[in-house]
Design a protein around this motif. Structure first.
Motif, mmCIF file in Angstrom:
data_model
loop_
_atom_site.group_PDB
_atom_site.id
_atom_site.type_symbol
_atom_site.label_atom_id
_atom_site.label_comp_id
_atom_site.label_asym_id
_atom_site.label_seq_id
_atom_site.Cartn_x
_atom_site.Cartn_y
_atom_site.Cartn_z
ATOM 1 N N LYS A 98 19.748 41.321 -24.036
ATOM 2 C CA LYS A 98 20.257 40.468 -25.113
ATOM 3 C C LYS A 98 21.772 40.612 -25.173
ATOM 4 C CE LYS A 98 16.329 40.331 -28.213
ATOM 5 N NZ LYS A 98 15.863 40.555 -29.589
ATOM 6 N N GLY A 102 22.380 38.313 -29.895
ATOM 7 C CA GLY A 102 20.937 38.490 -29.955
ATOM 8 C C GLY A 102 20.156 37.540 -29.071
ATOM 9 N N ARG A 103 20.853 36.729 -28.273
ATOM 10 C CA ARG A 103 20.176 35.800 -27.358
ATOM 11 C C ARG A 103 19.949 36.489 -26.020
ATOM 12 N NH1 ARG A 103 23.198 30.386 -26.772
ATOM 13 N NH2 ARG A 103 21.433 30.105 -25.392
ATOM 14 N N PHE A 104 18.850 36.136 -25.389
ATOM 15 C CA PHE A 104 18.576 36.696 -24.075
ATOM 16 C C PHE A 104 19.503 36.079 -23.037
ATOM 17 C CE2 PHE A 104 14.462 37.846 -25.945
ATOM 18 C CZ PHE A 104 14.405 39.165 -25.519
#
Length: 136
Positions: A98, A102-104
Motif C-alpha cells: 500500500k 492506503g491504495r494498493f
C-alpha cells in the motif's frame, strides 16, 4: 611597494572572496530550502491494468489463448505463475504494498509480467507502461 602593503591587499582580497563565496552558498541553500519541488501526481489506474492482464491471459476464458501466451511470454502459463508466486513470496520488490494514501500499488502479476517481457524481448519498461499501467 612594501611587503606589508602587499600583505594588506592580499588579506583584503581574501576577505572579499570569502564574503562573496559565503553569500553565494547562502543564496543557494536558502533558495533550495524555500522552494521545495512539488511532484506531479499522475493517476495511472493500476487496478485497471491488473484487471486487464487477468482478463487477457489468466481468467477461465481468457481473451488470448494459451498458444498466444506461450508466444508472447516464451513459456507456458503454469511456469509463469510459479515464477510469479515464488518471486512474490521471496522478493520484497515483487510484493504488492500500500502507498501513503492506503491504495494498493502494482500487483506481483504486473511487476513480473513487465520484468519477464523485458528479459524476453530486451525492451525497456516504458514499452509496457500503457498496457500494464506502470509508472517510471
Amino acid at each position: 611597494m612594501s611587503s606589508s602593503s602587499s600583505d594588506e591587499v592580499d588579506e583584503y582580497l581574501e576577505e572579499m572572496v570569502d564574503e562573496v563565496v559565503d553569500n553565494f552558498i547562502d543564496s543557494v541553500v536558502d533558495g533550495q530550502a524555500n522552494n521545495p519541488k512539488k511532484r506531479a501526481y499522475i493517476e495511472r489506474n493500476q487496478e485497471r491494468g491488473h484487471n486487464q492482464l487477468l482478463t487477457d491471459y489468466f481468467n477461465e476464458n481468457p481473451t488470448y489463448p494459451s498458444e498466444m501466451f506461450r508466444r508472447r511470454f516464451r513459456m507456458n502459463k503454469s511456469l509463469f505463475l510459479r515464477i510469479v508466486d515464488r518471486l512474490s513470496t521471496e522478493v520484497p520488490y515483487f510484493q504488492q504494498r500500500k502507498n501513503a494514501h492506503g491504495r494498493f500499488g502494482l500487483s506481483a502479476l504486473q511487476k513480473c509480467t513487465a520484468a519477464i517481457r523485458m528479459l524476453a524481448y530486451g525492451q525497456s519498461g516504458d514499452t509496457y507502461d500503457k498496457y500494464l499501467r506502470l509508472g517510471e
